[in-house]
Design a protein around this motif. Structure first.
Motif, PDB file in Angstrom:
ATOM      1  N   GLY A  34       0.663  -1.190   0.000  1.00  0.00           N
ATOM      2  CA  GLY A  34       0.000   0.000   0.000  1.00  0.00           C
ATOM      3  C   GLY A  34       0.719   1.292   0.000  1.00  0.00           C
ATOM      4  N   GLU A  35       1.519   1.590   1.045  1.00  0.00           N
ATOM      5  CA  GLU A  35       2.082   2.935   1.188  1.00  0.00           C
ATOM      6  C   GLU A  35       2.955   3.332  -0.005  1.00  0.00           C
ATOM      7  N   GLN A  36       3.862   2.448  -0.350  1.00  0.00           N
ATOM      8  CA  GLN A  36       4.800   2.789  -1.423  1.00  0.00           C
ATOM      9  C   GLN A  36       4.115   2.817  -2.783  1.00  0.00           C
ATOM     10  N   ILE A  37       3.098   1.995  -2.965  1.00  0.00           N
ATOM     11  CA  ILE A  37       2.346   2.023  -4.225  1.00  0.00           C
ATOM     12  C   ILE A  37       1.647   3.362  -4.365  1.00  0.00           C
ATOM     13  N   GLU A  38       1.003   3.825  -3.285  1.00  0.00           N
ATOM     14  CA  GLU A  38       0.322   5.127  -3.326  1.00  0.00           C
ATOM     15  C   GLU A  38       1.320   6.247  -3.610  1.00  0.00           C
ATOM     16  N   GLN A  39       2.482   6.175  -2.973  1.00  0.00           N
ATOM     17  CA  GLN A  39       3.500   7.204  -3.178  1.00  0.00           C
ATOM     18  C   GLN A  39       3.941   7.244  -4.639  1.00  0.00           C
ATOM     19  N   ARG A  40       4.310   6.101  -5.162  1.00  0.00           N
ATOM     20  CA  ARG A  40       4.810   6.049  -6.538  1.00  0.00           C
ATOM     21  C   ARG A  40       3.724   6.441  -7.525  1.00  0.00           C
ATOM     22  N   LEU A  79       0.238   9.419   2.831  1.00  0.00           N
ATOM     23  CA  LEU A  79       0.479  10.001   4.151  1.00  0.00           C
ATOM     24  C   LEU A  79      -0.384   9.306   5.209  1.00  0.00           C
ATOM     25  N   GLU A  80      -1.654   9.119   4.919  1.00  0.00           N
ATOM     26  CA  GLU A  80      -2.551   8.449   5.873  1.00  0.00           C
ATOM     27  C   GLU A  80      -2.045   7.049   6.218  1.00  0.00           C
ATOM     28  N   LEU A  81      -1.608   6.319   5.209  1.00  0.00           N
ATOM     29  CA  LEU A  81      -1.117   4.962   5.449  1.00  0.00           C
ATOM     30  C   LEU A  81       0.149   4.971   6.306  1.00  0.00           C
ATOM     31  N   PHE A  82       1.061   5.903   6.023  1.00  0.00           N
ATOM     32  CA  PHE A  82       2.297   5.966   6.808  1.00  0.00           C
ATOM     33  C   PHE A  82       2.042   6.469   8.222  1.00  0.00           C
ATOM     34  N   GLN A  83       1.052   7.354   8.402  1.00  0.00           N
ATOM     35  CA  GLN A  83       0.734   7.800   9.752  1.00  0.00           C
ATOM     36  C   GLN A  83       0.257   6.623  10.603  1.00  0.00           C
ATOM     37  N   ASN A  84      -0.419   5.690   9.984  1.00  0.00           N
ATOM     38  CA  ASN A  84      -0.893   4.507  10.704  1.00  0.00           C
ATOM     39  C   ASN A  84       0.244   3.565  11.103  1.00  0.00           C
ATOM     40  N   THR A  85       1.366   3.610  10.397  1.00  0.00           N
ATOM     41  CA  THR A  85       2.490   2.719  10.715  1.00  0.00           C
ATOM     42  C   THR A  85       3.363   3.276  11.831  1.00  0.00           C
ATOM     43  N   LYS A  86       3.179   4.532  12.161  1.00  0.00           N
ATOM     44  CA  LYS A  86       3.996   5.194  13.204  1.00  0.00           C
ATOM     45  C   LYS A  86       5.481   5.170  12.854  1.00  0.00           C
ATOM     46  N   ASN A  87       5.791   5.291  11.558  1.00  0.00           N
ATOM     47  CA  ASN A  87       7.176   5.330  11.082  1.00  0.00           C
ATOM     48  C   ASN A  87       7.480   6.779  10.671  1.00  0.00           C
ATOM     49  N   PRO A  88       8.134   7.566  11.551  1.00  0.00           N
ATOM     50  CA  PRO A  88       8.332   8.986  11.258  1.00  0.00           C
ATOM     51  C   PRO A  88       9.177   9.256  10.014  1.00  0.00           C
ATOM     52  N   GLN A  89      10.111   8.381   9.712  1.00  0.00           N
ATOM     53  CA  GLN A  89      10.943   8.609   8.537  1.00  0.00           C
ATOM     54  C   GLN A  89      10.112   8.500   7.252  1.00  0.00           C
ATOM     55  N   SER A  90       9.260   7.497   7.184  1.00  0.00           N
ATOM     56  CA  SER A  90       8.397   7.343   6.019  1.00  0.00           C
ATOM     57  C   SER A  90       7.331   8.427   5.968  1.00  0.00           C
ATOM     58  N   GLU A  91       6.831   8.805   7.123  1.00  0.00           N
ATOM     59  CA  GLU A  91       5.853   9.884   7.195  1.00  0.00           C
ATOM     60  C   GLU A  91       6.475  11.193   6.693  1.00  0.00           C
TER      61      GLU A  91
END
Length: 187
Positions: free
Chosen positions: A1-7, A29-41
């Motif tokens: 999900g997250e990376q697919i949406e980004q690309r 952004l919504e998907l990365f906020q759910n992962t709690k990964n600040p670098q990806s966010e």
């Protein structure tokens, strides 16, 4: 999900389709906020900041870029934060805030000299060339370019951003005008 949406968002933007690009980047952004990964966010905020900058929503772009820089620092992603500082410096140039642009550029250059690779250092120099050119200091811009004589520039735009590749088509200009008329917040 997250990376697919980004690309997907990056590709939509490269094609000048800014409404679907925004939707994919927002979803990213919504998907990365759910992962709690600040670098990806931080990456997501930065991409939205670049999107806002492309639309002339400079205050929003700055807010989003600042958030990406803060998240990068908090997560220990020093090199990522330095690269984002460079883009914020270019935003400040666009806003005619030259002192802040120069400060961000110098902060980024210090980090890149320690942690960056040759490409990072070359891009940092090219951003400095752009700064000097924009303020009319052509002798300094020429000197910096001469120092980079071995580097072959294949594009006329000195800013190395992946979604600036699309030509300014009528559709692109129309969509950009529509978005500039809209009010709204990214967060």
């Amino acid at each position: 999900g997250e990376q697919i949406e980004q690309r997907w968002g990056e590709l939509e933007q490269s094609l000048g389709r800014f409404t679907p690009a925004f939707e994919h980047l927002r979803r990213n952004l919504e998907l990365f906020q759910n992962t709690k990964n600040p670098q990806s966010e931080a990456v997501s905020y930065h991409l939205l900041g670049l999107w806002a900058q492309d639309y002339g929503r400079l205050a929003e772009a700055e807010r989003l870029m600042n958030r990406s820089i803060d998240l990068s620092k908090a997560s220990g992603a020093v090199l990522q934060g330095a690269r984002y500082l460079q883009n914020r410096a270019l935003l400040h140039l666009e806003m005619a805030r030259y002192g802040e642009a120069w400060e961000s550029m110098n902060q980024a250059a210090k980090v890149l000299r320690v942690y960056g690779n040759e490409e990072d250092l070359s891009l940092s120099r090219l951003h400095q060339v752009e700064f000097h050119s924009r303020i009319g200091n052509f002798p300094s811009a020429s000197k910096l370019l001469e120092e980079l004589a071995g580097l072959k520039l294949l594009a006329t735009n000195l800013v190395a951003r992946p979604f600036r590749a699309a030509p300014l088509t009528q559709e692109f200009l129309h969509q950009r005008a529509q978005h500039r008329r809209r009010e709204g917040d990214f967060e």
